[in-house]
Design a protein around this motif. Structure first.
Motif, PDB file in Angstrom:
ATOM      1  N   ASN A  64     -11.435 -18.013  -8.289  1.00  0.00           N
ATOM      2  CA  ASN A  64     -12.264 -18.849  -7.427  1.00  0.00           C
ATOM      3  C   ASN A  64     -13.614 -19.061  -8.102  1.00  0.00           C
ATOM      4  O   ASN A  64     -14.347 -18.096  -8.365  1.00  0.00           O
ATOM      5  N   GLY A  65     -13.948 -20.306  -8.432  1.00  0.00           N
ATOM      6  CA  GLY A  65     -15.198 -20.604  -9.106  1.00  0.00           C
ATOM      7  C   GLY A  65     -16.392 -20.367  -8.211  1.00  0.00           C
ATOM      8  O   GLY A  65     -16.462 -20.909  -7.108  1.00  0.00           O
ATOM      9  N   THR A  68     -18.535 -23.460  -7.006  1.00  0.00           N
ATOM     10  CA  THR A  68     -17.860 -24.534  -6.284  1.00  0.00           C
ATOM     11  C   THR A  68     -18.730 -25.126  -5.183  1.00  0.00           C
ATOM     12  O   THR A  68     -18.893 -26.349  -5.078  1.00  0.00           O
ATOM     13  N   SER A  69     -19.315 -24.269  -4.353  1.00  0.00           N
ATOM     14  CA  SER A  69     -20.139 -24.763  -3.242  1.00  0.00           C
ATOM     15  C   SER A  69     -21.370 -25.507  -3.755  1.00  0.00           C
ATOM     16  O   SER A  69     -21.777 -26.529  -3.192  1.00  0.00           O
ATOM     17  N   THR A 127     -19.694 -31.643 -14.514  1.00  0.00           N
ATOM     18  CA  THR A 127     -18.949 -30.756 -13.611  1.00  0.00           C
ATOM     19  C   THR A 127     -17.456 -31.064 -13.519  1.00  0.00           C
ATOM     20  O   THR A 127     -16.725 -30.307 -12.887  1.00  0.00           O
ATOM     21  N   TYR A 130     -15.120 -28.239 -14.511  1.00  0.00           N
ATOM     22  CA  TYR A 130     -15.220 -26.944 -13.832  1.00  0.00           C
ATOM     23  C   TYR A 130     -14.039 -26.732 -12.891  1.00  0.00           C
ATOM     24  O   TYR A 130     -13.801 -27.503 -11.962  1.00  0.00           O
ATOM     25  N   THR A 132     -12.471 -25.127  -9.900  1.00  0.00           N
ATOM     26  CA  THR A 132     -12.960 -24.496  -8.675  1.00  0.00           C
ATOM     27  C   THR A 132     -11.990 -23.461  -8.127  1.00  0.00           C
ATOM     28  O   THR A 132     -12.402 -22.529  -7.434  1.00  0.00           O
ATOM     29  N   GLN A 133     -10.720 -23.623  -8.440  1.00  0.00           N
ATOM     30  CA  GLN A 133      -9.707 -22.680  -7.944  1.00  0.00           C
ATOM     31  C   GLN A 133      -8.507 -22.695  -8.876  1.00  0.00           C
ATOM     32  O   GLN A 133      -8.146 -23.728  -9.432  1.00  0.00           O
ATOM     33  N   TYR A 148     -12.550 -31.341  -9.172  1.00  0.00           N
ATOM     34  CA  TYR A 148     -13.055 -32.371  -8.274  1.00  0.00           C
ATOM     35  C   TYR A 148     -13.278 -33.677  -9.042  1.00  0.00           C
ATOM     36  O   TYR A 148     -13.780 -33.667 -10.170  1.00  0.00           O
ATOM     37  N   LYS A 154     -10.061 -33.532  -4.394  1.00  0.00           N
ATOM     38  CA  LYS A 154      -9.448 -32.468  -5.191  1.00  0.00           C
ATOM     39  C   LYS A 154      -8.345 -33.026  -6.086  1.00  0.00           C
ATOM     40  O   LYS A 154      -7.545 -33.855  -5.664  1.00  0.00           O
TER      41      LYS A 154
END
Length: 217
Positions: A64-65, A68-69, A127, A130, A132-133, A148, A154
């Motif tokens: 889990n990145g 992400t948030s 980004t 990157y 995220t998951q 993303y 997603k």
């Protein structure tokens, strides 16, 4: 009007630089951790196992990145401000059009449009790599990475360790290439480091690519 635009632009710039600094510090830490893995990873095949309590028909979340948030908020804010900036131009220019020359209005309009379009594109170029998951499918022995798009949708990327290639030259925001697509993953955020070693190929014998040329007689 101009003062309000400047305040919005400066505020967005500060927010952008702040989050870029956080992203850069995370990437530097990830590179250091990745280097340690390269030094300590054994050359023999690492025995790989998954939790037997998990059902084979379900994927297991293994990564889990942590950014992400932050990425979602920054990109969302950038898109929102860009839409507001572009949508409000006719209203504001209609109000102040009689007090400013056409050349000045044209210059302001072009500047706002370029900023509104360039900022989301620049953020996305940084980004978009990157992850995220990351999930693991034990049934098909494959990984599913989540990224993303520019519009915060997603995107799923399915791959196996055989689809992963390492860059010949170290690149910014790039850990490896998956089916030709550059991605960034932070080894510190894996629930099981074995998955990271397997994806990056650290469980395989080290190939120094030292090819001895054959001597023709």
């Amino acid at each position: 009007m101009v003062l309000t635009m400047r305040m919005c632009i400066f505020g967005q710039g500060r927010q952008y630089l702040s989050n870029i600094a956080v992203l850069n510090s995370t990437i530097c830490g990830a590179r250091h951790t990745s280097t340690l893995f390269k030094r300590t990873a054994p050359t023999s095949q690492i025995a790989y196992s998954t939790d037997t309590q998990k059902q084979e028909n379900k994927t297991i979340k293994i990564y889990n990145g942590i950014l992400t948030s932050h990425i979602v908020r920054v990109k969302g804010f950038s898109l929102l401000t860009s839409i507001i900036s572009l949508g409000s131009q006719p209203f504001f220019f209609d109000k102040i059009g009689s007090d400013i020359s056409t050349a000045v209005l044209t210059g302001i309009s072009i500047s706002i449009t370029l900023l509104a379009v360039a900022t989301p594109l620049l953020l996305h170029s940084i980004t978009r790599k990157y992850v995220t998951q990351l999930e693991y499918d034990p049934k098909d022995d494959k990984y599913i990475a989540t990224l993303y798009t520019i519009f915060l949708r997603k995107k799923k990327l399915e791959f196996t360790p055989a689809d992963v290639e390492m860059p010949l030259v170290e690149r910014m925001f790039t850990s490896c290439f998956v089916k030709g697509i550059p991605i960034f993953i932070d080894p510190r955020h894996f629930d099981d480091y074995t998955h990271y070693k397997r994806i990056m190929g650290y469980d395989k014998p080290v190939d120094l690519k030292l090819h001895v040329p054959s001597i023709r007689k």
